[in-house]
Write a protein that holds these residues in place. Structure first.
Motif, PDB file in Angstrom:
ATOM      1  N   VAL A  57       4.510 -42.928  31.155  1.00 25.71           N
ATOM      2  CA  VAL A  57       3.711 -41.773  31.555  1.00 25.71           C
ATOM      3  C   VAL A  57       2.662 -41.474  30.487  1.00 25.71           C
ATOM      4  N   LYS A  58       3.067 -41.537  29.242  1.00 22.91           N
ATOM      5  CA  LYS A  58       2.140 -41.287  28.143  1.00 22.91           C
ATOM      6  C   LYS A  58       1.045 -42.351  28.106  1.00 22.91           C
ATOM      7  N   ARG A  59       1.442 -43.608  28.353  1.00 24.56           N
ATOM      8  CA  ARG A  59       0.492 -44.719  28.302  1.00 24.56           C
ATOM      9  C   ARG A  59      -0.570 -44.590  29.402  1.00 24.56           C
ATOM     10  N   LEU A  60      -0.185 -44.084  30.574  1.00 25.39           N
ATOM     11  CA  LEU A  60      -1.101 -43.980  31.706  1.00 25.39           C
ATOM     12  C   LEU A  60      -2.051 -42.782  31.584  1.00 25.39           C
ATOM     13  N   ARG A  61      -1.717 -41.844  30.723  1.00 17.60           N
ATOM     14  CA  ARG A  61      -2.571 -40.667  30.578  1.00 17.60           C
ATOM     15  C   ARG A  61      -3.850 -41.033  29.818  1.00 17.60           C
ATOM     16  N   ARG A  62      -4.968 -40.423  30.219  1.00 14.41           N
ATOM     17  CA  ARG A  62      -6.214 -40.686  29.503  1.00 14.41           C
ATOM     18  C   ARG A  62      -7.106 -39.450  29.535  1.00 14.41           C
ATOM     19  N   ALA A  63      -7.971 -39.379  28.554  1.00 11.00           N
ATOM     20  CA  ALA A  63      -8.810 -38.190  28.382  1.00 11.00           C
ATOM     21  C   ALA A  63      -9.768 -38.021  29.557  1.00 11.00           C
ATOM     22  N   ASP A  64     -10.491 -39.090  29.907  1.00 14.15           N
ATOM     23  CA  ASP A  64     -11.411 -39.037  31.047  1.00 14.15           C
ATOM     24  C   ASP A  64     -10.694 -39.662  32.235  1.00 14.15           C
ATOM     25  N   ALA A  65     -10.091 -38.825  33.054  1.00 13.58           N
ATOM     26  CA  ALA A  65      -9.230 -39.321  34.128  1.00 13.58           C
ATOM     27  C   ALA A  65     -10.003 -40.087  35.195  1.00 13.58           C
ATOM     28  N   GLN A  66     -11.322 -39.901  35.263  1.00  7.70           N
ATOM     29  CA  GLN A  66     -12.100 -40.604  36.289  1.00  7.70           C
ATOM     30  C   GLN A  66     -13.003 -41.686  35.689  1.00  7.70           C
ATOM     31  N   ALA A  67     -12.631 -42.186  34.518  1.00  8.07           N
ATOM     32  CA  ALA A  67     -13.306 -43.363  33.957  1.00  8.07           C
ATOM     33  C   ALA A  67     -12.626 -44.583  34.573  1.00  8.07           C
ATOM     34  N   TRP A  68     -13.008 -44.908  35.805  1.00 11.55           N
ATOM     35  CA  TRP A  68     -12.262 -45.868  36.618  1.00 11.55           C
ATOM     36  C   TRP A  68     -12.337 -47.289  36.077  1.00 11.55           C
ATOM     37  N   THR A  69     -11.219 -47.987  36.230  1.00  9.87           N
ATOM     38  CA  THR A  69     -11.141 -49.410  35.923  1.00  9.87           C
ATOM     39  C   THR A  69     -10.770 -50.157  37.192  1.00  9.87           C
ATOM     40  N   VAL A  70     -10.893 -51.476  37.145  1.00 10.98           N
ATOM     41  CA  VAL A  70     -10.528 -52.293  38.300  1.00 10.98           C
ATOM     42  C   VAL A  70      -9.066 -52.063  38.676  1.00 10.98           C
ATOM     43  N   SER A  71      -8.234 -51.777  37.697  1.00 11.85           N
ATOM     44  CA  SER A  71      -6.813 -51.558  37.976  1.00 11.85           C
ATOM     45  C   SER A  71      -6.562 -50.280  38.760  1.00 11.85           C
ATOM     46  N   ASP A  72      -7.522 -49.331  38.740  1.00  9.86           N
ATOM     47  CA  ASP A  72      -7.373 -48.089  39.503  1.00  9.86           C
ATOM     48  C   ASP A  72      -7.707 -48.265  40.981  1.00  9.86           C
ATOM     49  N   LEU A  73      -8.438 -49.300  41.312  1.00  2.49           N
ATOM     50  CA  LEU A  73      -8.980 -49.416  42.668  1.00  2.49           C
ATOM     51  C   LEU A  73      -7.907 -49.444  43.751  1.00  2.49           C
ATOM     52  N   PRO A  74      -6.789 -50.163  43.579  1.00  2.00           N
ATOM     53  CA  PRO A  74      -5.767 -50.120  44.630  1.00  2.00           C
ATOM     54  C   PRO A  74      -5.220 -48.724  44.884  1.00  2.00           C
ATOM     55  N   LEU A  75      -5.077 -47.921  43.829  1.00  2.00           N
ATOM     56  CA  LEU A  75      -4.576 -46.563  44.022  1.00  2.00           C
ATOM     57  C   LEU A  75      -5.623 -45.680  44.699  1.00  2.00           C
ATOM     58  N   THR A  90      -8.477 -52.130  29.340  1.00  2.00           N
ATOM     59  CA  THR A  90      -8.390 -52.764  28.022  1.00  2.00           C
ATOM     60  C   THR A  90      -6.962 -52.891  27.515  1.00  2.00           C
ATOM     61  N   ASP A  91      -6.066 -52.041  27.991  1.00  2.00           N
ATOM     62  CA  ASP A  91      -4.670 -52.079  27.550  1.00  2.00           C
ATOM     63  C   ASP A  91      -3.863 -52.934  28.519  1.00  2.00           C
ATOM     64  N   PRO A  92      -3.378 -54.096  28.100  1.00  2.00           N
ATOM     65  CA  PRO A  92      -2.613 -54.968  29.011  1.00  2.00           C
ATOM     66  C   PRO A  92      -1.388 -54.271  29.600  1.00  2.00           C
ATOM     67  N   ALA A  93      -0.751 -53.406  28.829  1.00  2.00           N
ATOM     68  CA  ALA A  93       0.434 -52.710  29.328  1.00  2.00           C
ATOM     69  C   ALA A  93       0.070 -51.771  30.481  1.00  2.00           C
ATOM     70  N   VAL A  94      -1.057 -51.079  30.358  1.00  2.00           N
ATOM     71  CA  VAL A  94      -1.516 -50.197  31.427  1.00  2.00           C
ATOM     72  C   VAL A  94      -1.898 -51.015  32.658  1.00  2.00           C
ATOM     73  N   ALA A  95      -2.597 -52.128  32.439  1.00  2.00           N
ATOM     74  CA  ALA A  95      -2.973 -52.998  33.556  1.00  2.00           C
ATOM     75  C   ALA A  95      -1.729 -53.497  34.288  1.00  2.00           C
TER      76      ALA A  95
END
Length: 715
Positions: free
Chosen positions: A429-447, A291-296
């Protein structure tokens, strides 16, 4: 229909002049020979398949060869039974010899060795698709058939030399081809092999070394090229056979894969793996949108994907302090240098979880060699395998790792992320941090994919260890049985003494039996990858595909003007930046699908944000103007169209509340990409968004229409 006694031609009354025996008599005789050959071929193939199925399965390569042959026979039988006479696409006449060559989906030769059909993928068939009036490629004429329910409902002739007419060609301005462009759509892509055009065929038959970019606007046949090129390369390029890696076809979304599902099987190819990017990673199915364009934007970087390597290496550092390992026989000193030597035993390129076994075995070897005493080696190793302190230290030094845990640690432990990606600023670093670290998004898939590639399967390592323990126990049990048999042999001669041989002892233990695990068919490596709608891929997503094709042999199909988030570079610049070195560009500029009336309204939409967009030129007029109306007219528009059209497919784009019904789909602009419909109804296109993303969504949605476009807006 019995093709031996019934004409293959079923021309409507309006085309009765085309039924003249002078025009179709030779075809009729040829089809009779094809029908007879087909009947014989199906019988022979059925017998051979039955024989293969009854034959012993065998082991190893023999079993693989048997399975391959069964697959080949089954696929060919399925194709022959599916098509019958309509295997034939048409014929061409040689300008010098007047020889008539018939082109088919598959090659077909009769019992005397006479060639009845040449395979469309063979070099001999190339002029059938590639000949033009500017370059006839040695042809005098060409005829293409239009098949309906197993019989020819129309055909059209093209003549390349003045003396080729001679009463044997029906010149009608390519009626069958033009008619095919305006025929009704269905839930699956219709068969278009017989109407492939010269510009498309040249790309289909291009070589497979390096990356071939196929750039083309809506309706230019990019998807047709991508699918047929997959089948062509598998058939024609020996480097790409199934045993050499095969071909992976990547589409943009599941509705697209469902739409094209029948195409490759209809071309005789069932070995191509098809998927979306989501399918490459287990977490892809449930992944949401960032949802956050900067994180994406941060996660789209190949540089962040590269942070997986130091993240894994963090868990491959040998201890800097030694320890004493206590056994039943003595204490063994394990120094920091010993740890380092054991860690160096991991073979380069071996996934972390598999390399762990190599390191462990080297560590045990060091300890066995260091041991002073007369303890049997097998007992000493067994004792070390069970040593709790040693196992605890080793698990801490080189742990089994899960990809999901590794990536989630990056998002939840700031210090870990800063260590692995030191170029990130504090805000990033702050922007990439999230409470539920395994609430995966499409942007996480390459990693996640990079982590899984680098780590390997931890369960596979556990299964292998359990298997090895079972084998060791079985060897020990078998050794006891053999010793008892030998002890009972009074004369010590004969076959029983053969049991003393180590080779025979080993043969009595079946080491090949291991827990069966279904292979990951999408893991690669592949010999060639075809990517459709490639303009949407981020740098990080490209890494997922590059990891699966070390040869960098790709067909990359897309349109920069349809990139939802913009595409300011050239294809050359983009691909060189992400790791390609050999790049060729082919351009398609003729729109075979979208009527002029629709393109006249769609072109200004995209040029407003992308003045240099590759907007193709339509070759036909649909004769139906674009209709504008109110959202309140939606039901009336659909009811009227359905009543007037007994077949065909409509799609409502942009109204999430609309519920699909028979022959009417409901999609977002993004999920309509790559598809086509007879009627497209756009609902409030202004709400698709501003800027490039909104304009591209409107352009894509409008150009899905093959007959009519209706644009509805709120009052």
């Amino acid at each position: 229909m019995n093709p031996l006694t019934t004409s293959a031609f079923d021309l409507p009354d309006r085309l009765s002049p085309k039924a003249d025996p002078t025009l179709i008599g030779d075809d009729e005789r040829h089809f009779a020979a094809v029908a007879e050959c087909l009947e014989q071929s199906i019988a022979e193939l059925s017998d051979r398949l039955d024989a293969e199925l009854r034959s012993p399965g065998g082991l190893g390569r023999q079993a693989m060869d048997r399975d391959t042959e069964i697959h080949r026979l089954t696929a060919r039988l399925r194709t022959l039974r599916r098509f019958g006479l309509d295997l034939c696409l048409g014929h061409m006449v040689d300008a010098d010899t007047s020889e008539r060559v018939y082109v088919g989906r598959l090659g077909l030769t009769d019992s005397t060795g006479h060639r009845l059909l040449v395979d469309w993928r063979s070099p001999a068939a190339e002029p059938f698709f590639g000949a033009t009036h500017a370059n006839p490629m040695g042809l005098a004429s060409r005829r293409r058939y239009r098949w309906s329910r197993g019989r020819i409902s129309d055909y059209w002739d093209e003549v390349f030399t003045s003396d080729a007419i001679a009463g044997h060609a029906a010149l009608d301005d390519q009626s069958a081809f033009i008619a095919s462009l305006g025929t009704s759509r269905s839930p699956r892509m219709r068969d278009v092999l017989g109407t492939i055009q010269a510009d498309q065929d040249a790309i289909i038959r291009a070589g497979s070394r390096g990356a071939l970019v196929v750039d083309g606007g809506p309706g230019t046949g990019k998807t047709v090229v991508a699918l047929h090129r997959s089948a062509y390369l598998l058939h024609s390029d020996p480097r790409l056979g199934h045993r050499r890696g095969g071909v992976l076809f990547v589409g943009p979304h599941q509705p697209y894969l469902g739409y094209v599902a029948d195409v490759l099987p209809s071309l005789g190819e069932e070995g191509v793996q098809t998927c979306t990017l989501r399918d490459l990673v287990a977490e892809g199915e449930g992944a949401g949108t960032e949802t956050d364009p900067a994180v994406a934007r941060l996660k789209s970087s190949a540089r962040l994907v590269a942070a997986i390597e130091p993240a894994v290496r963090f868990y491959e550092e040998p201890p800097t302090e030694g320890m004493t390992v206590t056994t039943h026989w003595s204490d063994i000193r394990l120094t920091a240098d010993d740890w380092a030597a054991a860690f160096e035993a991991a073979e380069p390129g071996t996934p972390h979880n598999e390399a762990r076994e190599q390191v462990w075995e080297e560590l045990l070897t060091i300890l066995v060699d260091r041991h002073e005493g007369d303890a049997p080696e097998n007992l000493l190793r067994k004792s070390l395998h069970r040593n709790r302190e040693l196992l605890k230290a080793f698990n801490r030094a080189w742990p089994l790792l899960e990809a999901a845990d590794l990536v989630s640690d990056l998002w939840s432990v700031p210090a870990y992320l800063r260590m692995c990606a030191p170029w990130l600023g504090p805000d990033d670093v702050k922007r990439l941090r999230r409470a539920d670290a395994q609430a995966w998004t499409v942007s996480d898939l390459p990693l996640l994919d990079a982590a899984r590639q680098r780590l390997g399967d931890p369960e596979a390592a556990r299964r292998r260890r359990r298997h090895n323990v079972s084998l060791a126990a079985e060897r020990e049990r078998m050794a006891g049985v053999i010793d008892n048999v030998i002890a009972g042999d009074d004369d010590g001669e004969g076959a029983v003494t053969m049991l003393l041989g180590q080779d025979l002892r080993d043969a009595l233990v079946d080491e090949s039996v291991s827990p069966r695990v279904e292979p990951d068919l999408l893991a690669g490596p592949f010999a060639h990858i075809v990517v459709d709608e490639a303009q949407e891929l981020t740098d990080a997503q490209w890494q997922m595909l590059l990891a699966r094709c070390p040869s960098r042999s790709f067909t990359i199909v897309g349109d920069r003007a349809q990139a939802r988030h913009g595409f300011t570079e050239s294809w050359q610049e983009r691909l060189e930046r992400i790791g390609f070195d050999r790049i060729e560009l082919a351009t398609l500029s003729i729109n075979y699908r979208t009527p002029e009336e629709v393109m006249a309204e769609a072109e200004p939409v995209v040029r407003a944000v992308l003045p240099d967009a590759n907007v193709p030129t339509s070759v036909r007029s649909g004769g139906v103007p674009v209709v504008h109306g109110s959202v309140s007219d939606l039901s009336a528009v659909l009811d009227t169209w359905l009543a007037a059209h007994a077949d065909g497919i409509a799609c409502v784009i942009g109204d999430p509340a609309f519920r699909p019904r028979a022959r009417v789909r409901s999609l977002t602009p993004e999920l309509s990409k790559g598809l086509e419909f007879d009627l497209v109804v756009l609902v409030d296109p202004a709400r698709f968004g501003d800027g490039i993303e909104g304009a591209v969504d409107r352009y894509v949605a409008m150009t899905r229409a093959t007959r009519q476009l209706v644009v509805l807006t709120s009052a």
